[in-house]
Design a protein around this motif. Sequence first.
Motif, mmCIF file in Angstrom:
data_model
loop_
_atom_site.group_PDB
_atom_site.id
_atom_site.type_symbol
_atom_site.label_atom_id
_atom_site.label_comp_id
_atom_site.label_asym_id
_atom_site.label_seq_id
_atom_site.Cartn_x
_atom_site.Cartn_y
_atom_site.Cartn_z
ATOM 1 N N GLU A 54 0.796 -1.151 0.004
ATOM 2 C CA GLU A 54 0.065 -0.019 0.138
ATOM 3 C C GLU A 54 0.911 1.070 -0.041
ATOM 4 O OE1 GLU A 54 -3.157 -0.141 2.839
ATOM 5 O OE2 GLU A 54 -3.549 -2.082 2.603
ATOM 6 N N ASP A 66 -3.837 7.746 -2.149
ATOM 7 C CA ASP A 66 -3.235 6.556 -1.670
ATOM 8 C C ASP A 66 -3.999 5.067 -2.094
ATOM 9 O OD1 ASP A 66 -5.276 6.953 0.079
ATOM 10 O OD2 ASP A 66 -4.093 6.426 1.933
ATOM 11 N N LYS A 68 -3.523 0.729 -3.146
ATOM 12 C CA LYS A 68 -2.728 -0.487 -3.296
ATOM 13 C C LYS A 68 -2.065 -0.493 -4.646
ATOM 14 C CE LYS A 68 -3.657 -5.245 -1.687
ATOM 15 N NZ LYS A 68 -4.806 -6.205 -1.204
#
Length: 146
Positions: A54, A66, A68
Amino acid sequence: MKFNKAVSSSRRKNRKAHFSAPSSRRRKIMSATLSDELRKKFNVRSMPIRKDDEVQVFRGNHKPRDGKVLQVYRKKYVIHIDHVSREKNNGASVMLGIAPSNVIITKLHLDPDRKRLLGRKNRAALAKGEKFTAKDVEDTAVTELD
């Protein structure tokens, strides 16, 4: 000043080496810095980026996002992150490539190989820190004077 005669300082040769690098070397080149909490926890500054990490984008147009890591595209030296995409004219969604140097890893996907790598890097950092302390330098100076 050039220290190692075996390494070229030619711009042309360095660019050729970078863009024709094998996948194993590209993995190392595509490293990202760790967040402050991970740095303190593992005593490691950066790690090669991996699929399920992540990350948080901290440079560029997609700065506050933000997500994955969905894909590490070694051929193009970019990573594809969840929720970082744009719409094409026909309505299709396309993933945008982000350079790994523009992200911070906020959560590591730890598998046994990655744990071993962290252990090696941490031990190296500890050995460097313990190698020459101020006390060691003082002790050697005192023994040399005697």
